[in-house]
Design a protein around this motif. Structure first.
Motif, short mmCIF file in Angstrom:
data_model
loop_
_atom_site.label_atom_id
_atom_site.label_comp_id
_atom_site.label_asym_id
_atom_site.label_seq_id
_atom_site.Cartn_x
_atom_site.Cartn_y
_atom_site.Cartn_z
N LEU A 153 66.61 -49.96 35.84
CA LEU A 153 65.70 -50.75 35.65
C LEU A 153 65.62 -51.72 34.33
N GLN A 154 65.82 -50.61 33.27
CA GLN A 154 66.76 -50.73 31.66
C GLN A 154 67.48 -51.71 31.95
N VAL A 155 68.82 -50.96 32.00
CA VAL A 155 70.33 -51.15 31.67
C VAL A 155 70.36 -52.70 32.46
N VAL A 156 70.48 -52.29 33.57
CA VAL A 156 70.87 -53.77 34.51
C VAL A 156 69.66 -54.73 34.57
N ARG A 157 68.44 -54.08 35.46
CA ARG A 157 67.13 -55.01 35.39
C ARG A 157 66.61 -55.84 34.01
N GLY A 158 66.84 -54.95 33.37
CA GLY A 158 66.18 -55.51 31.96
C GLY A 158 64.80 -55.12 31.96
N TYR A 159 64.06 -54.10 32.29
CA TYR A 159 62.58 -53.79 32.14
C TYR A 159 62.26 -53.10 31.25
N ASP A 160 60.85 -54.12 30.57
CA ASP A 160 60.67 -52.72 29.50
C ASP A 160 60.22 -51.22 29.35
N ALA A 161 59.69 -50.65 28.88
CA ALA A 161 59.28 -49.27 29.31
C ALA A 161 58.33 -48.95 30.05
N ILE A 162 57.03 -50.10 29.25
CA ILE A 162 56.08 -50.09 30.51
C ILE A 162 55.70 -50.84 32.29
N ARG A 163 56.76 -51.35 32.29
CA ARG A 163 57.08 -52.02 33.45
C ARG A 163 58.01 -51.19 34.46
N THR A 164 58.92 -50.16 33.51
CA THR A 164 59.84 -48.99 34.40
C THR A 164 59.06 -47.77 34.44
N GLY A 165 57.73 -47.65 33.71
CA GLY A 165 57.11 -46.31 33.71
C GLY A 165 55.87 -46.80 34.79
N VAL A 166 55.30 -47.93 35.25
CA VAL A 166 54.48 -48.13 36.18
C VAL A 166 55.15 -48.11 38.01
N ILE A 167 56.63 -48.43 36.95
CA ILE A 167 57.18 -48.20 38.88
C ILE A 167 57.11 -46.75 39.22
N PHE A 168 56.94 -45.90 38.72
CA PHE A 168 57.02 -44.47 38.69
C PHE A 168 55.82 -43.75 39.31
N THR A 169 54.91 -44.85 39.58
CA THR A 169 53.27 -44.62 39.83
C THR A 169 53.28 -43.83 40.98
N ALA A 170 54.72 -44.58 41.74
CA ALA A 170 54.31 -44.15 43.34
C ALA A 170 54.95 -42.87 43.33
N ALA A 171 55.60 -42.49 42.30
CA ALA A 171 56.16 -41.18 42.69
C ALA A 171 55.16 -40.02 42.12
N THR A 172 54.02 -40.55 41.42
CA THR A 172 53.31 -39.53 40.67
C THR A 172 52.05 -39.51 41.48
N VAL A 173 51.75 -40.43 42.21
CA VAL A 173 50.57 -40.61 43.36
C VAL A 173 50.87 -39.60 44.51
N GLY A 174 52.23 -39.65 45.32
CA GLY A 174 52.32 -38.88 46.37
C GLY A 174 52.88 -37.02 45.30
N LEU A 175 53.45 -37.06 44.19
CA LEU A 175 53.24 -35.49 43.95
C LEU A 175 52.08 -34.71 43.68
N LEU A 176 51.37 -36.06 43.41
CA LEU A 176 49.43 -35.59 43.41
C LEU A 176 48.66 -35.07 44.35
N ILE A 177 48.88 -36.13 45.49
CA ILE A 177 48.98 -35.49 46.95
C ILE A 177 49.00 -34.29 47.58
N SER A 178 50.22 -34.14 47.38
CA SER A 178 50.88 -33.20 48.07
C SER A 178 51.28 -31.66 47.14
N SER A 179 50.59 -31.63 46.03
CA SER A 179 50.42 -30.12 45.14
C SER A 179 49.12 -30.25 45.08
N LEU A 180 48.05 -30.81 45.31
CA LEU A 180 46.79 -30.45 45.13
C LEU A 180 46.42 -29.94 46.42
#
Length: 463
Positions: free
Chosen positions: A297-324
């Protein structure tokens, strides 16, 4: 609630779990949040993407190499004392990293001091949890909370790190870590240590050196893959030889009646061995996917830190659902079933990242795959830990906790080293090809973990 030696079980559970879970959170956060700072750190410190990758991998490698000695030291000096000493060392490393004028100081603070601190504080997290919570459901609840916080730390690291980096500075992400460490130190004052330390316990210095050196050589060899094939093979072979010497040393000391760094009994339990394989591959997948997607995302797509981080929200949500849901799932399904299902869902997520991202400019193409990966990993992190820890009695908890965390953190460092090396090697010349190849490597790792899970006993005997 499954706690021991407390008048108010529910309150004691919260008092114990909060600092332990936060400790796992911040250590996992440290392993992934730098992934979204690659461009910012490399510009500020006048280094390269590969330089930042080396810093990240060294941090993970130091943890993996020293986790076994760290677990053994808890028997001699006490679990709580090692936990708090590790926190203090970690905090110093975080503050040093925040003020780093160059890559060398960043490696000293983040990779070395934080890595050593983590190796001291993480084994007590799992030892204390095992000792203070009894029964499958109680341990599932406790390990579920800790694994959830660890998984969220790794998955949300890019988002939190991205927010701090974009709004303020990447340096303040390390200040954030130091503040969390200070809070954990305060909260951990009342954490009980059910077993007294034994200062007379022997510490196997030779074994500690051999085990650490072997692991470092193996991972360094993998990192050198894009430089020289012969260097890679030589380092891996040397690492394998050193690890062989370590195991022979362990056997010789046991025959002589001396206490080694690790008991060979840990490797005679088939269920625990298979559980260790699943732990290793789970963290390899989590950190490998995090690095590959962040770099792309950063090197090829040129995304900054915040845009890259927001994309990972999907993984965080999925992990929270199953872990809890770990406690509820543990009551309804066998641990083997949960691990198997987790791998199937995770591999499906990697397939989605391959099928939907390549050739598509849409940012939403990452969402389904990352969500599935988070969901799958969250479902199997807790049962894998429970399978391993519950295979042994209280007398071996220090050793198995150190071994378990070493194997998991070795998976983290291998994830960054293997997948990172594949994508970094061709990210500028053939970016989509390198991304696809890195994801295929991770899919193969997922299949290895799935195979190990399939070999677990259908109804393992309770500890």
């Amino acid at each position: 609630m499954g706690t021991s030696g407390a008048d108010g079980p529910a309150r004691t559970s919260r008092q114990v779990l909060l600092p332990l879970a936060l400790a796992q959170f911040i250590c996992s956060f440290a392993g992934s949040n730098m992934n979204v700072m690659i461009n910012d750190i490399s510009r500020d410190l006048d280094t390269t993407v590969q330089g930042v990758q080396i810093a990240i991998t060294i941090f993970l490698l130091v943890m993996a190499a020293l986790m076994i000695p760290g677990g053994k030291l808890t028997d001699r000096y006490g679990r709580k004392r090692c936990f708090r000493a590790g926190l203090a060392l970690y905090g110093v490393g975080a503050l040093l990293s925040a003020a780093a004028p160059g890559l060398g100081v960043l490696i000293l603070g983040n990779s070395i001091l934080e890595g050593i601190g983590t190796a001291l504080l993480i084994p007590p997290v799992y030892i204390l949890t095992t000792l203070l919570f009894t029964g499958v459901a109680a341990r599932a609840r406790a390990f579920g909370a800790i694994s959830a916080m660890g998984g969220v730390g790794a998955a949300a690291g890019p988002l939190i790190g991205g927010l701090i980096t974009s709004a303020l500075s990447w340096r303040l992400a390390f200040v954030f870590q130091a503040l969390v460490i200070a809070a954990i130190l305060w909260l951990s004052r009342k954490v009980p240590d059910p077993l007294p330390p034994d200062p007379s316990r022997r510490f196997d210095t030779r074994g500690a050196i051999l085990s650490a050196a072997g692991l470092i050589l193996v991972v360094t060899g993998i990192m050198a893959a894009d430089e020289s094939l012969w260097l890679t093979l030589g380092l891996i072979a040397a690492g394998g030889l050193v690890l062989l010497l370590f195991f022979r040393s362990v056997q010789a000391q046991e025959r002589a009646g001396r206490e080694p760094l690790l008991s060979m009994a840990l490797f005679r339990d088939r269920t625990a061995n298979l559980g260790l394989v699943t732990q290793n591959t789970q963290w390899l997948l989590l950190l490998g996917v995090s690095f590959v997607v962040s770099a792309f995302l950063q090197v090829v797509r040129g995304y900054d830190a915040i845009r890259t981080g927001v994309i990972f929200t999907a993984a965080t949500v999925g992990l929270l659902i199953s872990s809890l849901a770990a406690e509820r799932l543990a009551k309804r399904r066998a641990q083997r079933t949960l691990i198997l299902a987790g791998y199937v869902v995770t591999i499906a997520g990697i397939g989605a990242l391959l099928a939907m991202v390549i050739g598509s400019p849409s940012v939403w193409a990452f969402t389904p795959g990352l969500f599935l990966i988070g969901l799958g990993l969250g479902a199997m992190l807790t049962p894998s830990v429970n399978v391993v820890q519950s295979s042994f009695g209280d007398d071996l908890q220090g050793e198995i906790s150190g071994l378990s965390r070493s194997v998991s953190n070795l998976g983290s460092s291998l994830g960054t080293a293997i997948a990172g090396t594949v994508i970094v090697a061709g990210i500028t010349a053939t970016p989509e090809r390198s991304y696809g190849l890195a994801m295929l490597v991770l899919a193969v790792v997922g299949l290895i973990g799935l195979g190990a899970a399939a070999l677990l006993p259908r109804r393992p005997a309770p500890a």
